[in-house]
Scaffold this motif. Structure first.
Motif, PDB file in Angstrom:
ATOM      1  N   ARG A 294       0.859  -1.188   0.000  1.00 21.35           N
ATOM      2  CA  ARG A 294       0.000   0.000   0.000  1.00 21.35           C
ATOM      3  C   ARG A 294       0.888   1.228   0.000  1.00 21.35           C
ATOM      4  O   ARG A 294       2.057   1.167   0.399  1.00 21.35           O
ATOM      5  CB  ARG A 294      -0.961   0.021   1.183  1.00 21.35           C
ATOM      6  N   ASP A 295       0.324   2.352  -0.426  1.00 22.43           N
ATOM      7  CA  ASP A 295       1.097   3.591  -0.521  1.00 22.43           C
ATOM      8  C   ASP A 295       0.114   4.745  -0.570  1.00 22.43           C
ATOM      9  O   ASP A 295      -0.462   5.036  -1.618  1.00 22.43           O
ATOM     10  CB  ASP A 295       1.975   3.574  -1.774  1.00 22.43           C
TER      11      ASP A 295
ATOM     12  N   GLU B 234     -11.624  17.985   8.236  1.00 23.37           N
ATOM     13  CA  GLU B 234     -11.301  17.814   6.822  1.00 23.37           C
ATOM     14  C   GLU B 234     -10.291  16.687   6.648  1.00 23.37           C
ATOM     15  O   GLU B 234      -9.308  16.594   7.396  1.00 23.37           O
ATOM     16  CB  GLU B 234     -10.735  19.117   6.260  1.00 23.37           C
ATOM     17  N   ARG B 235     -10.558  15.823   5.667  1.00 25.14           N
ATOM     18  CA  ARG B 235      -9.601  14.791   5.282  1.00 25.14           C
ATOM     19  C   ARG B 235      -9.154  15.014   3.846  1.00 25.14           C
ATOM     20  O   ARG B 235      -9.988  15.044   2.939  1.00 25.14           O
ATOM     21  CB  ARG B 235     -10.217  13.396   5.407  1.00 25.14           C
ATOM     22  N   ASP B 236      -7.845  15.149   3.645  1.00 29.83           N
ATOM     23  CA  ASP B 236      -7.243  15.194   2.312  1.00 29.83           C
ATOM     24  C   ASP B 236      -6.565  13.853   2.069  1.00 29.83           C
ATOM     25  O   ASP B 236      -5.636  13.479   2.790  1.00 29.83           O
ATOM     26  CB  ASP B 236      -6.218  16.321   2.215  1.00 29.83           C
ATOM     27  N   LEU B 237      -7.026  13.131   1.053  1.00 30.02           N
ATOM     28  CA  LEU B 237      -6.537  11.787   0.785  1.00 30.02           C
ATOM     29  C   LEU B 237      -5.753  11.731  -0.512  1.00 30.02           C
ATOM     30  O   LEU B 237      -6.147  12.352  -1.508  1.00 30.02           O
ATOM     31  CB  LEU B 237      -7.708  10.799   0.684  1.00 30.02           C
ATOM     32  N   ASN B 238      -4.665  10.982  -0.510  1.00 30.93           N
ATOM     33  CA  ASN B 238      -3.849  10.762  -1.702  1.00 30.93           C
ATOM     34  C   ASN B 238      -3.547   9.278  -1.806  1.00 30.93           C
ATOM     35  O   ASN B 238      -2.800   8.719  -0.996  1.00 30.93           O
ATOM     36  CB  ASN B 238      -2.552  11.559  -1.623  1.00 30.93           C
ATOM     37  N   GLN B 239      -4.136   8.629  -2.805  1.00 27.99           N
ATOM     38  CA  GLN B 239      -3.916   7.209  -3.050  1.00 27.99           C
ATOM     39  C   GLN B 239      -2.938   7.070  -4.218  1.00 27.99           C
ATOM     40  O   GLN B 239      -3.229   7.491  -5.337  1.00 27.99           O
ATOM     41  CB  GLN B 239      -5.249   6.530  -3.384  1.00 27.99           C
ATOM     42  N   TYR B 240      -1.772   6.480  -3.966  1.00 26.70           N
ATOM     43  CA  TYR B 240      -0.724   6.376  -4.977  1.00 26.70           C
ATOM     44  C   TYR B 240      -0.732   5.023  -5.696  1.00 26.70           C
ATOM     45  O   TYR B 240       0.101   4.791  -6.567  1.00 26.70           O
ATOM     46  CB  TYR B 240       0.646   6.612  -4.341  1.00 26.70           C
ATOM     47  N   CYS B 241      -1.656   4.130  -5.317  1.00 34.04           N
ATOM     48  CA  CYS B 241      -1.768   2.822  -5.957  1.00 34.04           C
ATOM     49  C   CYS B 241      -3.110   2.717  -6.689  1.00 34.04           C
ATOM     50  O   CYS B 241      -3.974   3.579  -6.545  1.00 34.04           O
ATOM     51  CB  CYS B 241      -1.639   1.707  -4.917  1.00 34.04           C
ATOM     52  N   TYR B 242      -3.269   1.662  -7.454  1.00 31.57           N
ATOM     53  CA  TYR B 242      -4.522   1.406  -8.168  1.00 31.57           C
ATOM     54  C   TYR B 242      -5.495   0.721  -7.208  1.00 31.57           C
ATOM     55  O   TYR B 242      -5.132  -0.248  -6.519  1.00 31.57           O
ATOM     56  CB  TYR B 242      -4.275   0.524  -9.396  1.00 31.57           C
ATOM     57  N   THR B 243      -6.739   1.193  -7.165  1.00 32.49           N
ATOM     58  CA  THR B 243      -7.728   0.689  -6.213  1.00 32.49           C
ATOM     59  C   THR B 243      -8.737  -0.196  -6.912  1.00 32.49           C
ATOM     60  O   THR B 243      -9.332   0.197  -7.929  1.00 32.49           O
ATOM     61  CB  THR B 243      -8.465   1.862  -5.535  1.00 32.49           C
ATOM     62  N   GLN B 244      -8.943  -1.382  -6.357  1.00 36.48           N
ATOM     63  CA  GLN B 244      -9.929  -2.314  -6.903  1.00 36.48           C
ATOM     64  C   GLN B 244     -11.326  -1.713  -6.801  1.00 36.48           C
ATOM     65  O   GLN B 244     -11.682  -1.112  -5.785  1.00 36.48           O
ATOM     66  CB  GLN B 244      -9.866  -3.638  -6.140  1.00 36.48           C
TER      67      GLN B 244
ATOM     68  N   SER C 118     -13.924  -1.487  -3.560  1.00 41.50           N
ATOM     69  CA  SER C 118     -13.126  -2.077  -2.492  1.00 41.50           C
ATOM     70  C   SER C 118     -12.007  -1.122  -2.131  1.00 41.50           C
ATOM     71  O   SER C 118     -11.703  -0.183  -2.883  1.00 41.50           O
ATOM     72  CB  SER C 118     -12.545  -3.420  -2.948  1.00 41.50           C
ATOM     73  N   SER C 119     -11.395  -1.361  -0.970  1.00 42.73           N
ATOM     74  CA  SER C 119     -10.186  -0.618  -0.616  1.00 42.73           C
ATOM     75  C   SER C 119      -8.926  -1.420  -0.931  1.00 42.73           C
ATOM     76  O   SER C 119      -7.817  -0.975  -0.651  1.00 42.73           O
ATOM     77  CB  SER C 119     -10.212  -0.263   0.876  1.00 42.73           C
ATOM     78  N   ASN C 120      -9.068  -2.625  -1.527  1.00 37.49           N
ATOM     79  CA  ASN C 120      -7.908  -3.416  -1.948  1.00 37.49           C
ATOM     80  C   ASN C 120      -7.175  -2.694  -3.075  1.00 37.49           C
ATOM     81  O   ASN C 120      -7.805  -2.099  -3.953  1.00 37.49           O
ATOM     82  CB  ASN C 120      -8.340  -4.797  -2.425  1.00 37.49           C
ATOM     83  N   VAL C 121      -5.846  -2.755  -3.046  1.00 33.05           N
ATOM     84  CA  VAL C 121      -5.061  -1.984  -4.008  1.00 33.05           C
ATOM     85  C   VAL C 121      -4.025  -2.865  -4.691  1.00 33.05           C
ATOM     86  O   VAL C 121      -3.679  -3.951  -4.217  1.00 33.05           O
ATOM     87  CB  VAL C 121      -4.349  -0.795  -3.323  1.00 33.05           C
TER      88      VAL C 121
END
Length: 836
Positions: free
Chosen positions: A473-474, A509-519, A522-525
């Motif tokens: 995860r990243d 406030e939540r600032d989110l940055n997902q650096y992987c591909y998300t299924q 789902s939250s699986n990446v």
């Protein structure tokens, strides 16, 4: 085991006695502003001592609150977690994972889990900024705690939290002594338990009478079952500077804690019934030796378990890779300044650092997969160094969290008249939350070269054909809380009637940055350097050789705000009797994991409305209290299994109602003897069924969705009855204490199709005071026994939605077995403490 009927009778008797009997005392809690504002005032004219054994305290705040003090804390086992110590407070159930406190545990307050309870230290928030988790093994050494206070089902008006819908727990660090002094304590016990504690108070120094203390501890022991050990090192320091003669001050505190633990293995109910509580991880692991030209295959599947410490060569359940390390530290400053005779300013800034993971993860990668090949165009890439691409290789993939958190809470307090006080408060909590799962190599025996994996070069990193550092995860998030609060305290009718009316307005406030591909859904990446291809599903991508749809890396922003009233009233019927009531609303913003999933349209903040009505008595030989409470819970977030994707999806499942009663009674019927008893009765009801997956139209949220029959069910992990009590007898230099706790059955699923049996534990403490005996000034010996009758029971629960399959709307919702952490067996320790 004593019967449920017997304990129920005891609890009802205690409630009856408490309604006609005694109670009260006040210990400081929360921020400096909350302490200064004055809901901590002890009733004058009370004929009782302010505490019974450090537990039954003289509370006067117009809300349900209870505290323990150092008088009680000092009687408990050396090194024990502070959350275990509040297990005597009504409404609280803490299940400790071992006898000594370093392996964590699970807390429930009135049916609310720890993620929904705000934990603060000197007013500084400790819940994880991402998922609000509480880590009971990382708290202050108990010798340095002045008190621990629990607000059941409510918050203080300036509580720096976006998660507290179930109450707050706050502990206060003791003040440094004005006298020079050294304290040394050494403990030993079963499971090779060893602990050393040293504390030095400087006394008043220099022309400004600055005081301070420095303290350190080292705790080590072996697991009570299976293989492995636990180690905890802690350092604390505090410096206190009084300013002038009006009670003004500045104090700065420092903390560092380091844990290196092997995990205990949890069990399903079937495993527990078959193998007992001693079932644990394997004692060894054998990995294949890399050999050129032949395929070495490692698997992430779980091998068959025959008995404790025995199994296949599979390394998933090997104790040496089941680790739980943490490095945590903080700096806390508190201050009070008298601006005028009627205007006071308090400012409490803080900084926290966390580097931690739960260990245990095993990543398995085929050398011909797109994860290994990346975008290189190669047919395969050797990951184990043997030169061929025939292998499937296992790696250590811990879910590491690294947090840097900055906060400040301040209050401006105006004493308008002797009877009227006003406060405006501001809170800022800013957390930078980095979550990674960076692969690192495993040794030949299955151990990892570093407990934090490849995080920031801690361990040996693993690279694919592109030079990409493999990771599970990243992601990176920022959680920001800005909160303004107002509060008024008024006293009327000769100070008999008190009103505390407040309102807090959190903006989160939540600032989110997902650096992987998300299924999808789902939250699986999938974290990879491979180049994706277009999916047949518009808007999504796939990878060559895979039919799974993903969304690309993304950034998102979510905001949550609410105006929350916080009102309490009390009336002093006599010098010894008080009635009170409170109306308090709470908010819990969605957790980070809820929001990283692709389909998050139904995730809403949780809201609660808590109403309490109580009676307190203090006089003669006894103190006591009785409380009726109700809590309406709106938009509870629940994790439900989606058969369409084979993954868990977090949903807001609707409302939950909670209601019940609590009672305490305690006193000193004769000189030298102290007694107390607390009981809690709790009812809960889920108001709706859980939607689970997609119906025939394939769209989540439509009428044909399969549903779990949860409407009318009881909250998981929430016992209907709890009873705890203690008797302490002092005679000459000797003090004897016996404590007991009975916990009713607890459901372990939302549909209530499996439950953990009720249990009763007894703890013993004995102290011999050498100074009282006239032989050794400032020294005593103490023996503690936990679970002295060796009750075999199930403690912490990892609950599920349903244990057995459920058929709904033509679909079968597959069940999953909950897991449990068995309670620790009978354990004894001995400690010697000397004050110089």
């Amino acid at each position: 085991m004593l019967s449920k009927k017997f304990w129920g009778s005891v609890a009802l008797t205690a409630l009856s006695i408490a309604i006609n009997g005694p109670a009260q005392a006040q210990v400081a809690s929360g921020s400096t502003g909350s302490q200064e504002f004055g809901d901590e005032i002890v009733i004058t004219g009370t004929r009782m001592a302010p505490t019974v054994g450090g537990v039954i305290t003289n509370e006067t705040a117009p809300k349900s609150r209870a505290s323990i003090g150092q008088d009680y804390i000092a009687t408990q086992s050396s090194g024990q977690s502070l959350l275990q110590l509040i297990n005597v407070i009504p409404g609280v159930n803490f299940t400790n994972n071992d006898p000594f406190g370093s392996s964590g545990g699970n807390i429930r307050i009135r049916g609310f889990d720890g993620n929904r309870v705000s934990l603060t230290w000197d007013g500084m928030p400790l819940n994880d900024t991402g998922n609000y988790a509480i880590f009971s093994n990382q708290l202050l050494d108990a010798e340095l705690a002045g008190s621990v206070t629990v607000n059941m089902g409510s918050t203080d008006v300036d509580s720096p939290t976006a998660s507290a819908v179930g109450g707050t727990v706050n502990y206060i660090t003791r003040r440094p002594s004005e006298e020079l002094g050294l304290t040394a304590a050494f403990s030993g016990g079963q499971d090779n338990f060893r602990r050393s504690f040293l504390s030095l108070d400087t006394g008043a120094l220099g022309p400004f009478d600055t005081t301070g203390f420095m303290a350190g501890s080292l705790q080590e022991y072996e697991k009570w079952k299976g293989f492995g050990s636990l180690e905890k090192r802690q350092f604390n320091a505090r410096f206190f500077q009084p300013i002038g003669n009006d009670g003004d001050f500045v104090t700065a505190s420092f903390h560092w804690n380091q844990n290196r633990n092997n995990n205990y293995r949890s069990e399903t109910l079937a495993e527990y019934q078959q193998f007992g509580r001693d079932l644990d991880f394997y004692g060894s692991c054998t990995r294949p030796t890399p050999t050129t030209g032949t395929a070495q295959t490692e698997t992430s599947g779980t091998g068959a378990i025959n008995q404790a410490g025995a199994g296949t060569t599979n390394c998933v359940d090997f104790y040496g890779r089941q680790v739980n390390p943490s490095n945590t530290g903080n700096i806390r400053v508190q201050s009070r300044f008298s601006l005028t005779d009627t205007l006071t300013l308090t400012v409490d800034p803080s900084f926290q650092y966390v580097l931690a993971d739960g260990g245990g993860q095993l990543g398995v990668v085929s050398e011909t997969s797109f994860t290994a090949r990346g975008a290189s165009g190669l047919a395969g890439f050797s990951l184990n160094g043997d030169g061929d691409t025939l292998d499937t290789v296992a790696f250590f993939t811990p879910s590491v969290t690294n947090t840097r958190r900055y906060g400040v809470t301040g209050s401006l307090i105006w004493q308008a008249t002797d009877s009227h006080r006003f406060r405006v408060a501001y809170t800022n909590d800013y957390g930078r939350h980095r979550q990674t799962g960076e692969y690192s190599a495993l040794n030949a025996n299955g151990t990892t070269d570093n407990v934090f994996g490849g995080k920031d070069g801690q361990g040996q990193r693993v690279f694919n054909a592109d030079g990409y550092h493999l990771r599970a995860r990243d992601r990176f998030s920022i959680a920001t809380l800005n909160q303004v609060a107002f509060e008024y305290r008024g006293q009327f009718f000769d100070d008999k009637f008190t009103v505390i009316a407040g309102v807090r307005a959190p903006f989160f406030e939540r600032d989110l940055n997902q650096y992987c591909y998300t299924q999808i859904n789902s939250s699986n990446v999938q974290c990879t350097s491979a180049t994706p291809i277009a999916s047949p599903t518009p808007g999504f991508v796939r990878f060559v050789g895979s039919s799974t749809d993903y969304i690309r890396p993304f950034s998102r922003n979510f905001t949550y705000e609410k105006v929350l009233p916080n009102v309490g009233v009390s009336y002093q019927l006599t010098d010894s009797q008080q009635i009170y009531g409170s109306f308090i609303q709470g908010l819990s913003a969605p957790r980070t994991d809820n929001l990283y999933a692709e389909d998050i349209v139904n995730v809403k903040p949780e809201e609660t409305t808590a109403i309490d009505i109580g009676y307190r008595y203090s006089g003669g030989a006894f103190q006591g209290s009785a409380t009726l409470f109700a809590n309406q819970y709106k938009d509870r977030i629940q994790s439900a299994f989606d058969d369409a994707t084979g993954a868990f999806i977090d949903r807001s499942i609707g409302d939950v109602d909670l209601w019940g009663a609590e009672a305490t009674i305690g006193g000193q019927p004769v000189d030298g003897l102290e007694l107390f008893l607390t009981t809690t009765y709790l009812q809960s009801e889920l108001k709706s069924d859980i939607r689970n997956g997609r119906g025939v139209d394939g769209i989540f949220g439509n009428a044909d969705d399969p549903r779990l029959p949860t409407a009318g069910k009881t909250l998981a992990e929430s016992p209907e009855w709890q009873v705890s009590g203690r008797a302490a007898w002092e005679t000459g230099p000797m003090t004897f204490g016996l404590s007991a706790k009975w916990v009713d059955t607890r459901f372990s699923t939302d549909v209530n199709d499996e439950e953990a049996p009720a249990y009763t534990t007894f703890d013993l403490d004995f102290r011999f005071d050498f100074e009282e005996a006239g032989v050794w000034k400032g020294a005593y010996l103490q023996i503690n026994g936990t679970n002295i009758f060796d009750e075999d029971y199930l403690g912490s629960i990892s609950s599920r939605t349903n244990r057995f399959n459920v058929v709904s709307n033509g679909s079968t919702i597959t069940g999953s077995a909950p897991t449990y952490s068995p309670g620790a067996p009978q354990t004894f320790t001995i400690a010697v403490r000397k004050n110089f």
